[in-house]
Design a protein around this motif. Structure first.
Motif, PDB file in Angstrom:
ATOM      1  N   GLY A  22      -9.399 -19.033  33.448  1.00 15.26           N
ATOM      2  CA  GLY A  22      -9.640 -17.339  33.315  1.00 15.26           C
ATOM      3  C   GLY A  22      -8.775 -15.669  32.879  1.00 15.26           C
ATOM      4  O   GLY A  22      -8.882 -15.022  32.930  1.00 15.26           O
ATOM      5  N   GLY A  23      -7.927 -16.797  34.392  1.00 12.98           N
ATOM      6  CA  GLY A  23      -6.950 -15.361  34.724  1.00 12.98           C
ATOM      7  C   GLY A  23      -6.826 -14.925  35.752  1.00 12.98           C
ATOM      8  O   GLY A  23      -5.987 -13.156  36.286  1.00 12.98           O
ATOM      9  N   ALA A  24      -7.849 -15.030  36.481  1.00 11.10           N
ATOM     10  CA  ALA A  24      -8.450 -14.001  37.162  1.00 11.10           C
ATOM     11  C   ALA A  24      -6.869 -14.802  38.424  1.00 11.10           C
ATOM     12  O   ALA A  24      -7.118 -16.075  39.031  1.00 11.10           O
ATOM     13  CB  ALA A  24      -9.367 -14.224  38.291  1.00 11.10           C
ATOM     14  N   ASP A  25      -6.886 -13.267  39.608  1.00  7.70           N
ATOM     15  CA  ASP A  25      -5.846 -13.880  40.868  1.00  7.70           C
ATOM     16  C   ASP A  25      -6.512 -14.867  41.426  1.00  7.70           C
ATOM     17  O   ASP A  25      -7.391 -13.467  42.022  1.00  7.70           O
ATOM     18  CB  ASP A  25      -5.254 -12.397  40.940  1.00  7.70           C
ATOM     19  N   PRO A  26      -5.884 -15.516  42.154  1.00  7.65           N
ATOM     20  CA  PRO A  26      -6.520 -16.404  43.059  1.00  7.65           C
ATOM     21  C   PRO A  26      -6.708 -15.814  44.389  1.00  7.65           C
ATOM     22  O   PRO A  26      -6.821 -16.553  45.827  1.00  7.65           O
ATOM     23  CB  PRO A  26      -5.576 -17.689  42.551  1.00  7.65           C
ATOM     24  N   ARG A  27      -5.561 -14.365  44.602  1.00  4.63           N
ATOM     25  CA  ARG A  27      -5.063 -14.540  45.940  1.00  4.63           C
ATOM     26  C   ARG A  27      -6.079 -14.016  46.809  1.00  4.63           C
ATOM     27  O   ARG A  27      -6.012 -13.943  48.224  1.00  4.63           O
ATOM     28  CB  ARG A  27      -3.520 -13.750  46.093  1.00  4.63           C
ATOM     29  N   PRO A  28      -6.697 -12.918  45.824  1.00  2.00           N
ATOM     30  CA  PRO A  28      -7.934 -12.318  47.481  1.00  2.00           C
ATOM     31  C   PRO A  28      -9.130 -13.342  47.935  1.00  2.00           C
ATOM     32  O   PRO A  28      -9.104 -13.154  48.825  1.00  2.00           O
ATOM     33  CB  PRO A  28      -8.477 -11.210  45.929  1.00  2.00           C
ATOM     34  N   GLY A  29      -9.766 -14.281  47.361  1.00  3.57           N
ATOM     35  CA  GLY A  29     -10.561 -15.224  47.708  1.00  3.57           C
ATOM     36  C   GLY A  29      -9.601 -16.147  48.614  1.00  3.57           C
ATOM     37  O   GLY A  29     -10.000 -16.493  49.418  1.00  3.57           O
ATOM     38  N   TYR A  30      -8.354 -16.108  48.217  1.00  3.80           N
ATOM     39  CA  TYR A  30      -7.491 -16.926  49.230  1.00  3.80           C
ATOM     40  C   TYR A  30      -6.822 -16.184  50.299  1.00  3.80           C
ATOM     41  O   TYR A  30      -7.451 -16.946  51.626  1.00  3.80           O
ATOM     42  CB  TYR A  30      -6.569 -17.726  48.448  1.00  3.80           C
ATOM     43  N   ARG A  31      -6.564 -15.128  50.652  1.00  2.61           N
ATOM     44  CA  ARG A  31      -6.860 -14.539  51.413  1.00  2.61           C
ATOM     45  C   ARG A  31      -7.570 -14.242  52.186  1.00  2.61           C
ATOM     46  O   ARG A  31      -7.848 -14.214  53.616  1.00  2.61           O
ATOM     47  CB  ARG A  31      -5.789 -13.060  51.321  1.00  2.61           C
ATOM     48  N   ALA A  32      -9.545 -14.111  52.125  1.00  3.05           N
ATOM     49  CA  ALA A  32      -9.956 -13.902  53.017  1.00  3.05           C
ATOM     50  C   ALA A  32     -10.470 -15.086  53.777  1.00  3.05           C
ATOM     51  O   ALA A  32     -11.472 -14.934  54.493  1.00  3.05           O
ATOM     52  CB  ALA A  32     -11.254 -13.155  51.838  1.00  3.05           C
ATOM     53  N   LEU A  33     -10.363 -15.688  52.873  1.00  2.00           N
ATOM     54  CA  LEU A  33     -10.450 -17.062  53.823  1.00  2.00           C
ATOM     55  C   LEU A  33      -9.077 -17.814  55.091  1.00  2.00           C
ATOM     56  O   LEU A  33      -9.837 -18.626  55.515  1.00  2.00           O
ATOM     57  CB  LEU A  33     -11.135 -18.052  53.347  1.00  2.00           C
ATOM     58  N   CYS A  34      -8.327 -17.496  54.688  1.00  2.00           N
ATOM     59  CA  CYS A  34      -7.102 -18.134  55.673  1.00  2.00           C
ATOM     60  C   CYS A  34      -6.950 -17.127  56.472  1.00  2.00           C
ATOM     61  O   CYS A  34      -6.207 -16.535  56.853  1.00  2.00           O
ATOM     62  CB  CYS A  34      -5.623 -17.386  54.581  1.00  2.00           C
ATOM     63  N   ALA A  35      -6.915 -18.191  57.943  1.00  2.00           N
ATOM     64  CA  ALA A  35      -6.812 -17.836  59.673  1.00  2.00           C
ATOM     65  C   ALA A  35      -5.297 -18.083  59.673  1.00  2.00           C
ATOM     66  O   ALA A  35      -4.908 -17.514  60.666  1.00  2.00           O
ATOM     67  CB  ALA A  35      -7.635 -19.174  59.689  1.00  2.00           C
ATOM     68  N   THR A  36      -4.475 -18.165  58.780  1.00  2.00           N
ATOM     69  CA  THR A  36      -2.768 -18.337  58.997  1.00  2.00           C
ATOM     70  C   THR A  36      -2.518 -16.929  59.360  1.00  2.00           C
ATOM     71  O   THR A  36      -1.281 -16.482  59.465  1.00  2.00           O
ATOM     72  CB  THR A  36      -2.326 -18.882  58.112  1.00  2.00           C
ATOM     73  N   LEU A  37      -3.436 -16.229  57.690  1.00  7.66           N
ATOM     74  CA  LEU A  37      -2.745 -14.766  57.446  1.00  7.66           C
ATOM     75  C   LEU A  37      -2.923 -14.539  58.785  1.00  7.66           C
ATOM     76  O   LEU A  37      -4.368 -14.021  59.316  1.00  7.66           O
ATOM     77  CB  LEU A  37      -3.386 -14.144  56.417  1.00  7.66           C
ATOM     78  N   GLY A  38      -1.812 -13.444  59.310  1.00 10.59           N
ATOM     79  CA  GLY A  38      -2.216 -12.902  60.312  1.00 10.59           C
ATOM     80  C   GLY A  38      -1.705 -13.728  61.905  1.00 10.59           C
ATOM     81  O   GLY A  38      -1.664 -12.683  63.333  1.00 10.59           O
ATOM     82  N   ALA A  39      -1.275 -14.755  61.472  1.00  8.40           N
ATOM     83  CA  ALA A  39      -0.914 -15.599  63.285  1.00  8.40           C
ATOM     84  C   ALA A  39      -0.018 -15.702  63.539  1.00  8.40           C
ATOM     85  O   ALA A  39       1.179 -15.787  62.547  1.00  8.40           O
ATOM     86  CB  ALA A  39      -2.346 -16.798  62.844  1.00  8.40           C
ATOM     87  N   GLU A  40       0.467 -15.526  64.294  1.00  6.37           N
ATOM     88  CA  GLU A  40       2.192 -15.670  64.586  1.00  6.37           C
ATOM     89  C   GLU A  40       1.934 -17.671  64.636  1.00  6.37           C
ATOM     90  O   GLU A  40       1.123 -18.467  64.902  1.00  6.37           O
ATOM     91  CB  GLU A  40       2.020 -15.667  66.512  1.00  6.37           C
ATOM     92  N   VAL A  41       2.990 -17.987  64.229  1.00  7.61           N
ATOM     93  CA  VAL A  41       2.851 -19.433  63.019  1.00  7.61           C
ATOM     94  C   VAL A  41       4.191 -20.148  64.059  1.00  7.61           C
ATOM     95  O   VAL A  41       5.757 -19.101  63.894  1.00  7.61           O
ATOM     96  CB  VAL A  41       2.474 -19.839  61.977  1.00  7.61           C
ATOM     97  N   SER A  42       3.900 -20.953  64.008  1.00 10.67           N
ATOM     98  CA  SER A  42       5.816 -22.313  63.943  1.00 10.67           C
ATOM     99  C   SER A  42       5.305 -23.337  62.995  1.00 10.67           C
ATOM    100  O   SER A  42       4.242 -23.479  61.949  1.00 10.67           O
ATOM    101  CB  SER A  42       5.058 -23.719  65.456  1.00 10.67           C
ATOM    102  N   VAL A  43       6.619 -23.364  61.176  1.00 14.16           N
ATOM    103  CA  VAL A  43       6.561 -23.488  60.328  1.00 14.16           C
ATOM    104  C   VAL A  43       7.324 -24.924  60.673  1.00 14.16           C
ATOM    105  O   VAL A  43       8.627 -24.793  61.003  1.00 14.16           O
ATOM    106  CB  VAL A  43       7.201 -23.526  59.448  1.00 14.16           C
ATOM    107  N   LEU A  44       7.374 -26.102  60.261  1.00 14.14           N
ATOM    108  CA  LEU A  44       7.592 -27.267  61.212  1.00 14.14           C
ATOM    109  C   LEU A  44       8.572 -27.892  59.056  1.00 14.14           C
ATOM    110  O   LEU A  44       8.095 -28.351  58.415  1.00 14.14           O
ATOM    111  CB  LEU A  44       7.795 -28.427  61.289  1.00 14.14           C
ATOM    112  N   LEU A  45       9.494 -27.628  58.836  1.00 14.01           N
ATOM    113  CA  LEU A  45      10.117 -27.889  57.514  1.00 14.01           C
ATOM    114  C   LEU A  45      10.517 -29.311  57.137  1.00 14.01           C
ATOM    115  O   LEU A  45      10.348 -29.775  57.730  1.00 14.01           O
ATOM    116  CB  LEU A  45      11.236 -27.427  57.116  1.00 14.01           C
TER     117      LEU A  45
END
Length: 258
Positions: free
Chosen positions: A194-217
């Motif tokens: 319906g056109g809703a931005d999916p980012r707010p709902g995802y951000r609210a549940l994502c424990a990765t955001l705000g964390a120090e991370v290692s990204v294995l490419l």
């Protein structure tokens, strides 16, 4: 806790939704592969296939996955999103949102996400997700698959970083949990279409955001930094020592709790 979903109860609970037909199998090779084959033979969007054991289950990056019979529930659903194909990269992330919300709704457990779509309870993985496109005519569809650890015991865990609803103290039956997840999935997909931005709902549940991370490419390189956001396509934005970068693929390791 009843760890195996009941087909009749599941159909009754979802009768007023867009999910159906619904099939529940004791065992199969892969619910994703089975449903993709059915899609090529004309199965309609909304078809749901559930199994309590997979002998050839698959995860992200072509990894194999199998759990002892009766300890997990593998579910695949067939969808035909009414949005541009270029946006379908959001599908696995949206499934993650629905699974996390459904687990919390049904059990009260605080389910979170590790980018892009691993479902965690605490810092342990309780559910993996694999989405695959089925491009054949009469129109493109997608198979959305998720494998939820319902009744794995400690000695059955494939890796120390895994968990199950049982180990986390839930006594809620598998039919109730699966009903909650599929109800949330229908609502999440409807809002997105319906056109809703999916980012707010995802951000609210994502424990990765705000964390120090290692990204294995995929090429084998490793990048470290602080995960700060997801972009409009669901890519992970990371502040690194060499500046801000966006990743669309890679294995994430949380280096510090959020």
């Amino acid at each position: 806790m009843t760890h195996l979903p009941d087909a009749a109860s599941l159909r009754a609970a979802l009768a007023d939704t867009g999910w159906g037909p619904i099939s529940v199998l004791a065992t199969t090779g892969s619910t994703n592969a089975d449903l993709a084959a059915s899609a090529r033979q004309g199965a309609p969007a909304g078809t749901v296939l559930v199994a309590t054991h997979q002998s050839a289950g698959r995860g992200r990056l072509t990894r194999s996955w199998e759990a002892p019979p009766g300890t997990s529930v593998a579910t695949s659903v067939l969808v035909a999103p009414r949005v541009p194909l270029s946006t379908w990269g959001w599908l696995p992330l949206l499934v993650g949102v629905a699974v996390a919300r459904g687990i919390t709704d049904a059990t009260g457990l605080d389910a979170r996400l590790k980018w892009p779509n691993d479902v965690l309870i605490g810092d342990r993985k309780v559910c993996g997700i694999l989405c695959e496109a089925v491009p054949e005519p009469p129109g493109p569809k997608a198979v959305l698959g998720f494998g939820l650890n319902t009744a794995l015991r400690a000695e059955q865990l494939p890796v120390p970083t895994a968990t199950s609803l049982l180990l986390e103290g839930s006594q809620v039956d598998a039919t109730t949990v699966l009903t909650a997840v599929l109800t949330e999935l229908e609502e999440v997909l409807r809002a997105w279409e319906g056109g809703a931005d999916p980012r707010p709902g995802y951000r609210a549940l994502c424990a990765t955001l705000g964390a120090e991370v290692s990204v294995l490419l995929p090429v084998g390189d490793t990048v470290q930094g602080r995960a700060v956001d997801v972009d409009a396509d669901g890519g992970l934005i990371v502040d690194t020592a060499r500046g801000r970068r966006t990743f669309v693929a890679g294995d994430i390791q949380h280096l510090r709790p959020r």
